[in-house]
Scaffold this motif. Sequence first.
Motif, PDB file in Angstrom:
ATOM      1  N   THR A 167       0.884  -0.992   0.009  1.00  0.00           N
ATOM      2  CA  THR A 167      -0.016  -0.078   0.056  1.00  0.00           C
ATOM      3  C   THR A 167       1.004   1.129   0.096  1.00  0.00           C
ATOM      4  O   THR A 167       1.629   1.392   0.910  1.00  0.00           O
ATOM      5  CB  THR A 167      -0.948   0.023   1.235  1.00  0.00           C
ATOM      6  N   ARG A 181      -3.519   4.224   7.590  1.00  0.00           N
ATOM      7  CA  ARG A 181      -3.312   3.305   6.376  1.00  0.00           C
ATOM      8  C   ARG A 181      -2.561   1.853   6.859  1.00  0.00           C
ATOM      9  O   ARG A 181      -3.070   1.154   6.618  1.00  0.00           O
ATOM     10  CB  ARG A 181      -2.888   3.942   5.259  1.00  0.00           C
ATOM     11  N   ASP A 184      -5.022  -0.128   9.108  1.00  0.00           N
ATOM     12  CA  ASP A 184      -5.995  -0.491   8.538  1.00  0.00           C
ATOM     13  C   ASP A 184      -5.540  -1.837   7.569  1.00  0.00           C
ATOM     14  O   ASP A 184      -5.980  -2.892   7.408  1.00  0.00           O
ATOM     15  CB  ASP A 184      -6.652   0.244   7.464  1.00  0.00           C
ATOM     16  N   TYR A 268      -5.601   3.486  -0.829  1.00  0.00           N
ATOM     17  CA  TYR A 268      -6.537   4.310  -0.076  1.00  0.00           C
ATOM     18  C   TYR A 268      -6.931   5.412  -0.778  1.00  0.00           C
ATOM     19  O   TYR A 268      -6.183   6.281  -1.195  1.00  0.00           O
ATOM     20  CB  TYR A 268      -5.890   4.564   1.382  1.00  0.00           C
ATOM     21  N   THR A 269      -8.410   5.659  -0.622  1.00  0.00           N
ATOM     22  CA  THR A 269      -8.854   6.812  -1.365  1.00  0.00           C
ATOM     23  C   THR A 269      -9.670   7.680  -0.333  1.00  0.00           C
ATOM     24  O   THR A 269     -10.647   6.892   0.420  1.00  0.00           O
ATOM     25  CB  THR A 269      -9.451   6.404  -2.548  1.00  0.00           C
ATOM     26  N   SER A 270      -9.925   8.719  -0.392  1.00  0.00           N
ATOM     27  CA  SER A 270     -10.644   9.432   0.665  1.00  0.00           C
ATOM     28  C   SER A 270     -12.137   9.419   0.123  1.00  0.00           C
ATOM     29  O   SER A 270     -12.520   9.612  -1.165  1.00  0.00           O
ATOM     30  CB  SER A 270     -10.118  10.989   0.994  1.00  0.00           C
ATOM     31  N   LYS A 275     -13.000   8.054   7.238  1.00  0.00           N
ATOM     32  CA  LYS A 275     -12.091   6.828   6.879  1.00  0.00           C
ATOM     33  C   LYS A 275     -11.927   6.452   5.698  1.00  0.00           C
ATOM     34  O   LYS A 275     -12.912   6.424   4.937  1.00  0.00           O
ATOM     35  CB  LYS A 275     -13.111   5.794   7.880  1.00  0.00           C
ATOM     36  N   PRO A 276     -10.443   6.696   5.398  1.00  0.00           N
ATOM     37  CA  PRO A 276     -10.222   6.452   4.001  1.00  0.00           C
ATOM     38  C   PRO A 276     -10.528   4.904   3.550  1.00  0.00           C
ATOM     39  O   PRO A 276     -10.699   3.867   4.411  1.00  0.00           O
ATOM     40  CB  PRO A 276      -8.683   6.381   4.000  1.00  0.00           C
ATOM     41  N   LYS A 277     -10.931   4.806   2.216  1.00  0.00           N
ATOM     42  CA  LYS A 277     -11.383   3.227   1.802  1.00  0.00           C
ATOM     43  C   LYS A 277     -10.062   2.804   1.127  1.00  0.00           C
ATOM     44  O   LYS A 277      -9.376   3.308   0.359  1.00  0.00           O
ATOM     45  CB  LYS A 277     -12.543   3.496   0.566  1.00  0.00           C
ATOM     46  N   GLY A 278      -9.721   1.406   1.750  1.00  0.00           N
ATOM     47  CA  GLY A 278      -8.573   0.630   0.941  1.00  0.00           C
ATOM     48  C   GLY A 278      -9.089  -0.209  -0.023  1.00  0.00           C
ATOM     49  O   GLY A 278      -9.850  -1.170  -0.216  1.00  0.00           O
ATOM     50  N   ILE A 482     -13.632  -3.019  -1.001  1.00  0.00           N
ATOM     51  CA  ILE A 482     -12.837  -2.159   0.093  1.00  0.00           C
ATOM     52  C   ILE A 482     -12.294  -2.968   1.161  1.00  0.00           C
ATOM     53  O   ILE A 482     -13.109  -3.895   1.809  1.00  0.00           O
ATOM     54  CB  ILE A 482     -14.028  -1.189   0.504  1.00  0.00           C
TER      55      ILE A 482
END
Length: 655
Positions: A167, A181, A184, A268-270, A275-278, A482
């Motif tokens: 990541t 990150r 997660d 990861y995208t906001s 909470k950012p999404k993986g 996700i």
Amino acid sequence: MADSKDAHDTIDALLGENRTFAPSEAFRSQAVVSDPGIYETANADIEAFWAEQAKMLDWYKPWDTVLEWDAPFAKWFNGGQLNVSYNCLDRHVLAGRGDRVAYHWEGEPGDQQTITYKQLLDDVCRAANALSELGVKRGDRVAIYMPMIPELPVAMLACTRIGAPHTVVFGGFSSEALSDRINDAQAKVVITADGGFRRGAPSGLKINVDKALETTSTVEHVLVAKRTGQDVAWEEGRDIWWNDLVDKQSTEFEPARMESEDMLYLLYTSGTTAKPKGIVHTTAGYLLGVTATHKWVFDIKDEDVYWAAADIGWVTGHSYIVFAPLANCTTSVIYEGTPDHPNWERWWEIIERYKVTILYCAPTAIRAHMKQGPEYAEKHDLSSLRLLGSVGEPINPEAWMWYHEHIGKGQTPIVDTWWQTETGMIMISPLPGVTTTKPGSATFPLPGIDADVVDSHGDSVPLGQGGYLVIKKPWPAMLRGIYGDPERFKATYWSRYPGLYFPGDGCKRDEDGYYWLLGRVDDVMNVSGHRLSTTEIESALVANDVVAEAAVVGQPDSLTGEAIFAFVILKAGIEATPELGQELRQFVANKIGPIARPKTVMFTPDLPKTRSGKIMRRLLRDIASGRTIGDTTTLADAGIVESIREASLSSKQDD
Ligand code: WT7
């Protein structure tokens, strides 16, 4: 138009564009794709089409099924086995192409490296051995937090060789974002550098890792590349210098035979919530999707020198700086720094120096160059360029024209490519040897991509109207989920229109069926019952000669529900006056209709942007409505918000 509540709501289509650019015969005749029949072939049998394309990869074991689709969960090429680093490196070296240049790398201070495919393979094997020595095994997650130095793609490829998903966390993110990150992903190792160069100054990375690790518990080792030479704190036993561990390793490392659906990486995208999404990408479908689209859209040939001027920390860099170009044995440029260092000539110098043939960048960069003026580019020989690309936001027609005239010298095709972190690969884009382009339109879905524009009920809207973009069939590089949160995956992308993928973007199709992206659905304004996209009004403003950039948001209005509030950046040397503000309001009304006339025009020296260059309309809405400023942690420069707030000169509607 959307006047009644339970009508099938759409988005108004306001802006018209009549300029067209057909591929020249010279370009068409040499293009990778020149037969428009490819669309029909693909759409007749999407699975057969992708299976045929999959021959461009090397497989240890062929797949059993092309696609297993249990919406929203897809498996592509299930049963197949392959390795990404083998496809990116070994097979080229084995074919006798080890001496080809993989990367011309240029640091911001001006240092340069030329890295061949053979060298890159050796480096990747050394790094894979080093990571193994640190205990990284197939399936373990590795976090990478690095500047744009050669060790970054080496680290990514070494992970893929072991089969350990990586990541990559963009080097501009804070220690807090990094620890979120790491937690997660439950990363076992972090790969970083002492620091990186940005705008002439070294900025620390290791220091952020140290801070991040105070709130994580999974990380066993930190591998640190030396870039700036700055002082760093050191934890014996945990921290290891890259050179001390990697340099001594063997240049042999047997690539892991990965399953098609093994996770390749997390990015990861906001989201709209904190909470950012993986975003999960897997191995075979992803590699195929990016490799094929890279070849078609950028018309990749052996002679090309290709430069995607993006950061590897974003999906653009993953797909189109690292994986696809290497799988296609392309020669690429990587540049570490910012376009304005030491001055605005830097990009054009790089193009001249390496004889770049293909440039791929973001509209925000094009508009920044536009604001400075064409003089900088004019001092350099850009005649090597034969194709230009754009990604990240809608490109305003006038920015497209500027790119076309001043960088492409009126000759090179432009590919405006629409896609997302989630789609993994380019989805809507011209094929430069086939498609007649229109400035500002991403044109058509690529072969094998089944898209539509629908209203609020999911019904296809007629040509000439706006609505919501959807993707109707699975595609190989699509996100598989996700990380750790299947419910959020379903809710975010698959619940609005059951069975259809909803990317969250507005879109219109014109009478000729061309797709025009209209920005994020969350940004759509409702003015007197008309749903208006910010994109078209911004493009109308940018069409005025004095305007370099514009951002439009809705402001609560007791009369009309929302009123249009426009932030405007003028070109260098233009003076902001109240009269000019009124003129611009009228200009928009004339160009696309009185409903789109901004109620307020505010001149500003800059705009708040995310670190990937997208305008943060959420913050601008706060400013426009006089609310307190929301979370600014993803701002490029937090000072901008203050300066916009203080910008006193605004022109309001006087009626
Ligand atoms: C969002 C995805 C794709 C790599 C970089 C951004 C917007 C992206 C375009 C384009 C209009 C575009 C969309 C999309 N976007 N490309 N050519 N025209 N809009 O990746 O950070 O995941 O952002 O960027 O709104 O949904 P990302």
